[in-house]
Design a protein around this motif. Structure first.
Motif, PDB file in Angstrom:
ATOM      1  N   ASN A   1       1.037  -0.686  12.871  1.00  0.00           N
ATOM      2  CA  ASN A   1       0.298  -1.649  12.035  1.00  0.00           C
ATOM      3  C   ASN A   1      -1.117  -1.199  11.691  1.00  0.00           C
ATOM      4  OD1 ASN A   1       2.432  -3.609  11.887  1.00  0.00           O
ATOM      5  ND2 ASN A   1       1.937  -4.212  13.994  1.00  0.00           N
TER       6      ASN A   1
ATOM      7  N   THR B   1      -3.944   0.148   9.158  1.00  0.00           N
ATOM      8  CA  THR B   1      -4.163  -0.064   7.727  1.00  0.00           C
ATOM      9  C   THR B   1      -4.284   1.277   7.000  1.00  0.00           C
ATOM     10  OG1 THR B   1      -6.577  -0.050   7.892  1.00  0.00           O
ATOM     11  CG2 THR B   1      -5.448  -2.163   8.270  1.00  0.00           C
TER      12      THR B   1
ATOM     13  N   GLN C   1       0.844  -1.190   0.000  1.00  0.00           N
ATOM     14  CA  GLN C   1       0.000   0.000   0.000  1.00  0.00           C
ATOM     15  C   GLN C   1       0.886   1.250   0.000  1.00  0.00           C
ATOM     16  OE1 GLN C   1      -2.578  -0.266   3.468  1.00  0.00           O
ATOM     17  NE2 GLN C   1      -4.006  -1.646   2.425  1.00  0.00           N
TER      18      GLN C   1
END
Length: 276
Positions: A136, A138, A79
């Motif tokens: 962590n 997203t 990403q």
């Protein structure tokens, strides 16, 4: 999950400070329509030589360059969080947010953050994004956090002269002439867009009033961020002394990015505070 951070040249921090940070240039346009990449190949001396001689405009990253960068990063990362210049200063955010959400190759992979960021504001936001990645979070979670954080800064810009503002159409000729005659110094509020807050009779008063605004709006503030365009050392030292006399310390200090200086000119001071 491996996530890259991408920003543009409205960010005036150091790319090497973050392992997975990348910077793509915005464009600077001369009066003859020549477009110049706002990247490391444009020296500060060359930029200010252009700025002293003509009214400059700024524009978005070229679409071909952006997609080439996205494709490159997605070959190495799962990403990409793209933190562009504020949507109030450029169409960069809207253009690439739409592209990231409509092109199949980028859906769920490219996340364009609404940060209202530029200069030292962007530096703090990039720091936050790097922290959220380390936790962590997203891409979707980081978008929400970045938008919430974009409401927490208060910023004021104090240009010592209004000549560049006049040339760029940010202030009318008659208002500029009056300001020069009366030696009025404008105080501009930055909240994603640049707007006039009020005026002061001297540069010193403009700085002190800006600090007072920050103290009022950022309760319990102890530190502020400071950025400036090309300015004599004695002026910067003077501003720092005023900040210290008001009981504040300087957190981030940086030279203003070209795409802001193109509109505000030399000897511009920006002061930024953050709400708790």
């Amino acid at each position: 999950m491996k996530i890259a951070i991408l920003t543009d040249s409205s960010y005036d921090g150091k790319e090497k400070d973050y392992k997975d940070l990348y910077v793509i240039p915005l464009m600077i346009s001369k009066q003859n329509s020549e477009q110049i990449y706002d990247d490391g190949n444009l020296s500060k001396d060359a930029f200010y030589e252009m700025l002293d001689g003509e009214a400059l405009k700024t524009s978005q990253t070229l679409p071909g360059d952006m997609m080439k960068m996205w494709d490159k990063l997605l070959s190495e990362y799962d990403q990409v969080i793209f933190s562009p210049i504020s949507k109030g200063l450029s169409g960069q955010f809207n253009t690439y947010r739409m592209l990231s959400e409509t092109e199949e190759a980028y859906k769920g992979k490219i996340f364009v953050a609404d940060t209202n960021g530029v200069s030292v504001v962007a530096q703090q936001q990039i720091r936050n994004i790097a922290m959220w990645i380390a936790e962590n979070k997203t891409g979707f979670e980081i978008l929400e956090l970045a938008k919430l954080h974009s409401q927490k800064f208060v910023a004021f810009i104090v240009p010592k002269t209004v000549e560049t503002l006049k040339r760029g159409g940010r202030i009318g000729s008659s208002a500029a002439a009056l300001a020069k005659m009366l030696k009025i110094v404008p105080i501009l509020r930055y909240d994603g867009e640049i707007e006039k807050e009020q005026v002061a009779r001297t540069f010193k008063k403009a700085i002190l009033e800006s600090i007072a605004f920050l103290k009022k709006e950022c309760k319990g503030i102890k530190k502020i961020d400071l950025s400036y365009s090309r300015t004599p050392d004695e002026t910067i030292t003077f501003v720092k002394s005023l900040i210290e006399k008001e009981g504040l310390k300087i957190n981030i200090e940086s030279e203003l990015t070209n795409v802001i200086c193109a509109h505000t000119g030399r000897e511009t001071i920006a002061l930024v505070g953050w709400k708790g």
